[in-house]
Scaffold this motif. Sequence first.
Motif, PDB file in Angstrom:
ATOM      1  N   CYS A 558       0.856  -1.184   0.000  1.00  0.00           N
ATOM      2  CA  CYS A 558       0.000   0.000   0.000  1.00  0.00           C
ATOM      3  C   CYS A 558       0.891   1.232   0.000  1.00  0.00           C
ATOM      4  N   PRO A 559       0.660   2.175  -0.918  1.00  0.00           N
ATOM      5  CA  PRO A 559       1.534   3.360  -0.975  1.00  0.00           C
ATOM      6  C   PRO A 559       1.264   4.383   0.126  1.00  0.00           C
ATOM      7  N   THR A 560       0.123   4.264   0.828  1.00  0.00           N
ATOM      8  CA  THR A 560      -0.168   5.237   1.881  1.00  0.00           C
ATOM      9  C   THR A 560       0.682   4.937   3.107  1.00  0.00           C
ATOM     10  N   PRO A 561       1.465   5.913   3.595  1.00  0.00           N
ATOM     11  CA  PRO A 561       2.339   5.652   4.762  1.00  0.00           C
ATOM     12  C   PRO A 561       1.519   5.343   6.021  1.00  0.00           C
ATOM     13  N   ASP A 562       2.144   4.625   6.927  1.00  0.00           N
ATOM     14  CA  ASP A 562       1.597   4.379   8.264  1.00  0.00           C
ATOM     15  C   ASP A 562       0.230   3.720   8.215  1.00  0.00           C
ATOM     16  N   THR A 563       0.082   2.760   7.350  1.00  0.00           N
ATOM     17  CA  THR A 563      -1.165   2.006   7.290  1.00  0.00           C
ATOM     18  C   THR A 563      -0.899   0.544   7.613  1.00  0.00           C
ATOM     19  N   GLN A 564      -1.959  -0.128   8.017  1.00  0.00           N
ATOM     20  CA  GLN A 564      -1.908  -1.562   8.208  1.00  0.00           C
ATOM     21  C   GLN A 564      -2.747  -2.228   7.121  1.00  0.00           C
ATOM     22  N   ILE A 565      -2.204  -3.288   6.540  1.00  0.00           N
ATOM     23  CA  ILE A 565      -2.951  -4.046   5.544  1.00  0.00           C
ATOM     24  C   ILE A 565      -3.494  -5.294   6.238  1.00  0.00           C
ATOM     25  N   ARG A 566      -4.796  -5.458   6.181  1.00  0.00           N
ATOM     26  CA  ARG A 566      -5.444  -6.643   6.721  1.00  0.00           C
ATOM     27  C   ARG A 566      -5.997  -7.461   5.553  1.00  0.00           C
ATOM     28  N   THR A 568      -7.867 -11.410   4.150  1.00  0.00           N
ATOM     29  CA  THR A 568      -8.519 -12.698   4.391  1.00  0.00           C
ATOM     30  C   THR A 568      -8.251 -13.612   3.203  1.00  0.00           C
ATOM     31  N   LEU A 569      -8.411 -14.895   3.416  1.00  0.00           N
ATOM     32  CA  LEU A 569      -8.194 -15.894   2.371  1.00  0.00           C
ATOM     33  C   LEU A 569      -9.441 -16.734   2.124  1.00  0.00           C
ATOM     34  N   ASP A 570     -10.582 -16.240   2.593  1.00  0.00           N
ATOM     35  CA  ASP A 570     -11.828 -16.994   2.399  1.00  0.00           C
ATOM     36  C   ASP A 570     -12.873 -16.217   1.624  1.00  0.00           C
ATOM     37  N   GLY A 571     -12.489 -15.104   1.033  1.00  0.00           N
ATOM     38  CA  GLY A 571     -13.425 -14.318   0.245  1.00  0.00           C
ATOM     39  C   GLY A 571     -14.186 -13.282   1.039  1.00  0.00           C
ATOM     40  N   SER A 572     -14.046 -13.255   2.372  1.00  0.00           N
ATOM     41  CA  SER A 572     -14.768 -12.286   3.197  1.00  0.00           C
ATOM     42  C   SER A 572     -14.055 -10.943   3.203  1.00  0.00           C
ATOM     43  N   GLU A 573     -14.827  -9.897   3.509  1.00  0.00           N
ATOM     44  CA  GLU A 573     -14.277  -8.551   3.574  1.00  0.00           C
ATOM     45  C   GLU A 573     -13.416  -8.419   4.829  1.00  0.00           C
ATOM     46  N   PRO A 574     -12.189  -7.909   4.714  1.00  0.00           N
ATOM     47  CA  PRO A 574     -11.314  -7.810   5.893  1.00  0.00           C
ATOM     48  C   PRO A 574     -11.837  -6.770   6.892  1.00  0.00           C
ATOM     49  N   ALA A 575     -11.906  -7.160   8.140  1.00  0.00           N
ATOM     50  CA  ALA A 575     -12.214  -6.234   9.229  1.00  0.00           C
ATOM     51  C   ALA A 575     -10.909  -5.770   9.873  1.00  0.00           C
ATOM     52  N   LYS A 576     -11.037  -4.867  10.840  1.00  0.00           N
ATOM     53  CA  LYS A 576      -9.847  -4.365  11.535  1.00  0.00           C
ATOM     54  C   LYS A 576      -9.108  -5.473  12.265  1.00  0.00           C
ATOM     55  N   THR A 577      -9.815  -6.591  12.507  1.00  0.00           N
ATOM     56  CA  THR A 577      -9.211  -7.694  13.248  1.00  0.00           C
ATOM     57  C   THR A 577      -8.708  -8.811  12.341  1.00  0.00           C
ATOM     58  N   THR A 579      -6.307 -10.788   9.567  1.00  0.00           N
ATOM     59  CA  THR A 579      -4.863 -11.059   9.625  1.00  0.00           C
ATOM     60  C   THR A 579      -4.063  -9.844   9.145  1.00  0.00           C
ATOM     61  N   LEU A 580      -3.068  -9.462   9.936  1.00  0.00           N
ATOM     62  CA  LEU A 580      -2.210  -8.331   9.584  1.00  0.00           C
ATOM     63  C   LEU A 580      -1.119  -8.808   8.627  1.00  0.00           C
ATOM     64  N   TYR A 581      -0.977  -8.098   7.530  1.00  0.00           N
ATOM     65  CA  TYR A 581       0.089  -8.452   6.575  1.00  0.00           C
ATOM     66  C   TYR A 581       1.417  -7.923   7.097  1.00  0.00           C
ATOM     67  N   GLN A 582       2.367  -8.836   7.252  1.00  0.00           N
ATOM     68  CA  GLN A 582       3.694  -8.443   7.723  1.00  0.00           C
ATOM     69  C   GLN A 582       4.807  -8.883   6.782  1.00  0.00           C
ATOM     70  N   LYS A 583       4.568  -9.944   6.032  1.00  0.00           N
ATOM     71  CA  LYS A 583       5.572 -10.426   5.089  1.00  0.00           C
ATOM     72  C   LYS A 583       4.870 -11.277   4.037  1.00  0.00           C
ATOM     73  N   ALA A 595      -7.933  -7.876   0.446  1.00  0.00           N
ATOM     74  CA  ALA A 595      -7.094  -7.027   1.300  1.00  0.00           C
ATOM     75  C   ALA A 595      -7.672  -5.626   1.389  1.00  0.00           C
ATOM     76  N   LYS A 596      -7.381  -4.982   2.526  1.00  0.00           N
ATOM     77  CA  LYS A 596      -7.846  -3.618   2.769  1.00  0.00           C
ATOM     78  C   LYS A 596      -6.823  -2.941   3.675  1.00  0.00           C
ATOM     79  N   ALA A 597      -6.588  -1.648   3.445  1.00  0.00           N
ATOM     80  CA  ALA A 597      -5.644  -0.883   4.264  1.00  0.00           C
ATOM     81  C   ALA A 597      -6.395   0.006   5.246  1.00  0.00           C
ATOM     82  N   PHE A 598      -5.875   0.116   6.463  1.00  0.00           N
ATOM     83  CA  PHE A 598      -6.453   0.949   7.516  1.00  0.00           C
ATOM     84  C   PHE A 598      -5.390   1.938   7.985  1.00  0.00           C
ATOM     85  N   ASP A 599      -5.818   3.213   8.182  1.00  0.00           N
ATOM     86  CA  ASP A 599      -4.865   4.189   8.706  1.00  0.00           C
ATOM     87  C   ASP A 599      -4.883   4.178  10.230  1.00  0.00           C
TER      88      ASP A 599
END
Length: 858
Positions: A558-566, A568-577, A579-583, A595-599
């Motif tokens: 994600c090009p937006t700084p200071d965001t978290q990418i969450r 899912t692998l089951d087709g559901s919409e990612p919530a704030k909880t 899985t956090l993408y780290q690698k 995938a979805k990014a949260f600021d």
Amino acid sequence: MKPNLTLLTALLLPVALASAADSGAPFAQMARPWPRTNGAPKASDVCFSTRWPRPMNPADKWNAFQAAREFHATRLDWLYLSGQPDRDKAFVAKFKAAGFPVGGTLNCQLADSPTAAKRTYTMARTVDMKGEPLKDPWTKSWGMRFCCPNNPDYAKLYLDHARYALEIGVDHFQMDGVQLNDIMLHYGGCFCAHCVNGFREYLAKHSTHGQRTTWGIGDLAAFDYAHFLLGLGTAADAASSAWKGPRELRELFRAFQIESGLGFLRDMHREIDRIAGRKVGYSCNATEEFLVEYHKVHDFALNETYPATEGDPAFLYERRLKPAHELSKPFLMTFVSTDVPHNRRFIASAYALGANVIVPWDVFTGFTSPRFFGTPEQFSDLFGFIRANAALLDGYEDAGVFGAGIRDPRFSEHEPPLQVYAASDVLAVVRAKPGQADAPVVIHLVGAKSNQTGPMRVTFDPQRFFGGRPLKLRFLVPAAYDAVAHEKAEASRDFAPLTTATELPGGPVSVVQLPGVDPWGILVIEPAAERAATPWQPAVWCDEKSRFSESLQVRLGCPTPDTQIRYTLDGSEPAKTATLYQKPFRLDGSTIVTAKAFDARGVAGPSVSVRFERGSARPRLAPDADALQANLKLWLSAGTLATTLKDGAPVSNWPAVVGPAATIPTAKLLTGATPAAPAFGATLINGQPGVRFDGVDDQLAVAGFANACLAGKPFTVFLVTQSDDTQFGVCGNAANGSGGIPRLYLTRGTFSYDRIADSAAVGARPGAAAVTVYRHDGIKTASARSGGRATENRDDLPVVRQFGGGDLAMPFWAGNNSHAGILGEIIVYDRHLDVAELEAIEEDLAQRYGIGDHPRWQ
């Protein structure tokens, strides 16, 4: 269509990505200014050629001016004048009145007079060692004879024709047969008195007395190379590859003829410029020779381009257009093919890469074949599309080139700025206006192997565009051909209606879904006025190499700084909880990645959802499987050498798994040298064994094999090779690798069976390891495969009972040149294997040699 950023369910094939260091710069900075040379076409020019003023006579049904209008042409190139002043002036004036620059032609076979009613070809002509006219194909077919640049009468003739063309109104000149006497070396010349005397002077400057003594030259002042060769028993009209005597002498003679030709052209251009009172533009019909020599005296190339090699986008870019760009020399090409779909792909690929293609009309296809006249129904949609989008072509330069077999050194393999997925290979070319940060950036998308790509997914790094500003997107494709619409556009000069434009959802997006192209579309990306209020949509990438593995490695960004990418692998919409993408993570089965990014405030940006489909393993079949054993006549595998040879050891005898061994032939090579042994390498082909041929004097052959097991019957041959040279491969003719008649040439570029002019295209990607397949049905059909796909099928090559020479030799020679490369396997069956068998053997070879022809992940 209403595109959105949701699940892409089609089977998807990503374009191979480039590798090397990456500056991370925006595309507008990656693009470099590249001024067009004198006389060269603009990027948006539609170039038209009629080789002669048509109609040529009352019986000629072709009208050049009418056709030029129907194809929306903007210039006329490569025109031979009729020699009738009134007719020529009227013809040229009509085009010039319509705004066309006109390119005339000066060639190697000029008639004795530009205006004589009867054309004769006697002045300053090339001759063999006995002073007889050469028997080259042009003389045999058309009665014309090459002129000799060392003969001063040719200069007079050349300038007479140039003056006539300038008086008629020609603006620039094409040189056909630019290689002059270098071509004639293949047909026994030229040995006129001017060449003999000139070579004597050349030797005085480029050799020592000691060298000449070693070569058998006594008194240099009396040396006559023609008499020298005849005295050694050379046939008077022999090709240079068969000339007897020292190879060094033969090579010096060729260098002399090349330098003589270049000097002649420099002098002629200087004099023509003086006559015209201006700098005239000059082009020439040459490809590799242009890149090596003739760019020195010409402003651009205008060459005949052949489908077996240049027809592949990777070869066209890597071996033709990129080197030409480095020389700052444009390429204008005419595609020598009657294959309409391939013509269409070639036109689209060339324009996407910044080159131009002459309209496929009045195209030479061979000495005995009819000329090809394409129709507006076949091609005008593409040329109308070019005219409609001139503003997105002119002034744009490439900022990234991606596609199967292409490696753009400006970018890293692991951090690509662009990745494209489609049902078949796609050429993707990013073009931008150098230094213009807010100008639209365009991505050309062209079907590379099939005209219809199927739906496409484009993932890109948005930082490469407009500094993180949201994007506006539209997708342009040629409008379906409609004769009335095209006539209206030509009359009004408003070509916009010849494009179909689709507005796409924009904003802070990193992934775009597009419809398929047939064969060309342009994705236009512009900056939006507003700034993004939410985080940018994540990009979803996969590592290209892992697509051929059991597991797929996926990366998110994600090009937006200071965001978290969450995600899912089951087709559901990612919530704030979620899985956090780290690698990067690995997938072992078909999966929907969302995938979805949260600021930092918890505000979410737009999500993205893509599907990675794991295909089932293809069946594999060993070359000696039970169903194949009865027809397996030869199996040479470099792997068998690993038990007896050390890395780098010479291979003088290559024992076969099945069939006879390959050994060093006793026959001398075409250069007169004694054949030498190639070298064994333990890890030459993706870490697997191979036999390396140096392209100088290495040679192996299986004596008599081609006539015993391939002639007069059906066959299937598999090769595993790696080479930059399209002519590397094997030959079913002489033991020294040279061709014979009838021919059998099995190379990475073409499959020639009897006739060179009607070869089947193979098109292995340059430099890459490849499995190539060659089949004949024993009746009249020859076909070829490369990369796990059929490349061409011809049903006009009747079976032959004997090949010229009949050995199976490696590597193949062409003219006086051997070809360098690596052989891993040769597998030969005396049966026309079916497609299921072919694919199973291809898969076995691809897996064993690590050749990624068929990705596991789609």
